[in-house]
Design an enzyme around this catalytic site. Structure first.
Site, PDB file in Angstrom:
ATOM      1  N   ASP A 218     -11.216   2.392   3.957  1.00 26.40           N
ATOM      2  CA  ASP A 218     -11.343   0.966   3.977  1.00 26.40           C
ATOM      3  C   ASP A 218     -12.950   0.908   3.821  1.00 26.40           C
ATOM      4  O   ASP A 218     -13.365  -0.297   3.752  1.00 26.40           O
ATOM      5  CB  ASP A 218     -10.829   0.498   5.208  1.00 26.40           C
TER       6      ASP A 218
ATOM      7  N   GLN B  57      -4.428  -2.054   9.416  1.00 25.21           N
ATOM      8  CA  GLN B  57      -4.523  -3.137   8.902  1.00 25.21           C
ATOM      9  C   GLN B  57      -5.217  -4.313   9.827  1.00 25.21           C
ATOM     10  O   GLN B  57      -4.905  -4.582  11.043  1.00 25.21           O
ATOM     11  CB  GLN B  57      -3.187  -3.649   8.671  1.00 25.21           C
TER      12      GLN B  57
ATOM     13  N   LYS C  38       0.672  -1.236   0.069  1.00 21.74           N
ATOM     14  CA  LYS C  38      -0.021  -0.096  -0.053  1.00 21.74           C
ATOM     15  C   LYS C  38       0.807   1.134  -0.049  1.00 21.74           C
ATOM     16  O   LYS C  38       0.686   2.335  -0.678  1.00 21.74           O
ATOM     17  CB  LYS C  38      -1.013   0.137   1.066  1.00 21.74           C
TER      18      LYS C  38
HETATM   19  N1  GUN Z   1      -7.122  -7.235   6.203  1.00 27.63           N
HETATM   20  C1  GUN Z   1      -7.519  -7.906   4.944  1.00 27.63           C
HETATM   21  N2  GUN Z   1      -8.057  -7.216   4.174  1.00 27.63           N
HETATM   22  C2  GUN Z   1      -8.085  -6.034   4.610  1.00 27.63           C
HETATM   23  C3  GUN Z   1      -8.454  -4.668   4.068  1.00 27.63           C
HETATM   24  O1  GUN Z   1      -8.927  -4.515   3.100  1.00 27.63           O
HETATM   25  N3  GUN Z   1      -8.291  -3.498   5.043  1.00 27.63           N
HETATM   26  C4  GUN Z   1      -7.710  -3.831   5.986  1.00 27.63           C
HETATM   27  N4  GUN Z   1      -7.477  -2.452   6.927  1.00 27.63           N
HETATM   28  N5  GUN Z   1      -7.350  -4.843   6.649  1.00 27.63           N
HETATM   29  C5  GUN Z   1      -7.564  -5.833   5.790  1.00 27.63           C
END
Ligand code: GUN
Length: 295
Positions: A120, A97, A53
């Site tokens: 998100d 995350q 990211k």
């Molecule tokens: N863990 C697995 N997929 C995601 C996501 O799209 N965003 C976040 N923040 N954590 C995740």
């Protein structure tokens, strides 16, 4: 003929567009969209995601902050960091995350993120708006699936979409997005999950099958009808003696066999995965434009 859905390509096109728009907006405002990603603990898959990211942000010219916090971080310490980012004018998107260490209440953390910066799309306000069809930040993986269906002009109107998996990150939001009375949606949606006695009873009826369970190769050829569109969200590591890493990544769908029977199919890797980050960047740019009052 089966068409392989090339998510890597579609995502790269989206990223080119975002980079151009960010350059244009920088000339206009002298500011960049900013994303903060928080990683608590040392889950190796999460580390890879957060690094990707960060790299993607830099490539499209966004401001990017990564906060790595020890696995012993307390809930209050994490809440403090989120509060500071909520009021940081250089930050337009905040991403924590998941999963978080067990001692931290995930719901409490998600709810602490300002809905204006919830790129998100996990905050209950964002999710509630999604369900009632209001403009909001869509969770990145379902948003990426919608973009892939649009890009490949896959008709969803009146089609039976069967979603396998009911997670808050993929299953529930994608089902709610596809059922909306909107362009690119209007589908008939079934969600099946671990309590469904015979999953294949449902999957065999799917015009579009979305697998988001996290079980390697669980969707087999006998579980689908000819001509089905397959969207595979699974990212599973399985042992592979031929790989130097000792493992390979596969989806929830037995790709080689199911491919024969499908009209469109996403590969793993290179299908839905790359779209998730492209949509995260899309949401971050959207948040920046909202802050700057730019249409
Ligand atoms: N863990 C697995 N997929 C995601 C996501 O799209 N965003 C976040 N923040 N954590 C995740």
């Amino acid at each position: 003929m089966t068409q392989i859905i090339d998510g890597k390509f579609v995502a790269s096109q989206i990223r080119i567009g975002l980079k151009e728009e960010a350059e244009y907006l920088f000339k206009l405002t002298n500011k960049k969209p900013g994303l903060a990603a928080i990683l608590v603990g040392d889950n190796s898959a999460s580390k890879i995601y957060v690094n990707s990211k960060n790299k993607a942000c830099n490539e499209v010219g966004f401001h990017s902050v990564v906060k790595i916090m020890d696995s012993s971080t307390s809930e209050n310490e994490l809440l403090d960091v989120i509060q500071k980012l909520n009021s940081d004018d250089e930050i337009d998107g905040i991403l924590v995350q998941l999963p978080l260490p067990k001692h931290i209440d995930e719901d409490k953390i998600i709810e602490a993120i300002s809905p204006q910066k919830d790129v998100d799309g996990f905050h209950p306000i964002s999710f509630g708006k999604l369900v009632i069809g209001k403009e909001t930040f869509y969770p990145c993986t379902p948003f990426g699936i919608m973009e892939l269906l649009k890009y490949y002009q896959i008709d969803t109107i009146g089609k039976h979409v069967v979603v396998v998996g009911r997670s808050n990150i993929v299953g529930k939001p994608i089902a709610n997005m596809l059922v909306q009375k909107k362009e690119g949606a209007n589908a008939i949606v079934t969600i099946c999950h671990t309590a469904s006695p015979d999953i294949s009873y449902y999957t065999k009826q799917a015009d579009i099958l979305i697998a988001a369970v996290g079980k390697a190769n669980m969707i087999t050829q006998d579980m689908v009808k000819a001509g089905v569109v397959i969207i595979d969200v699974g990212i599973n590591r399985i042992e592979d003696a031929n790989s130097s890493k000792g493992y390979k990544v596969v989806g929830d769908v037995d790709f080689e066999n199911v491919k024969e029977k499908s009209s469109f199919i996403t590969p793993v890797p290179g299908g839905v995965g790359p779209m998730t980050i492209a949509m995260l960047l899309t949401n971050t740019l959207k948040s920046f434009k909202q802050k700057m009052n730019i249409k």
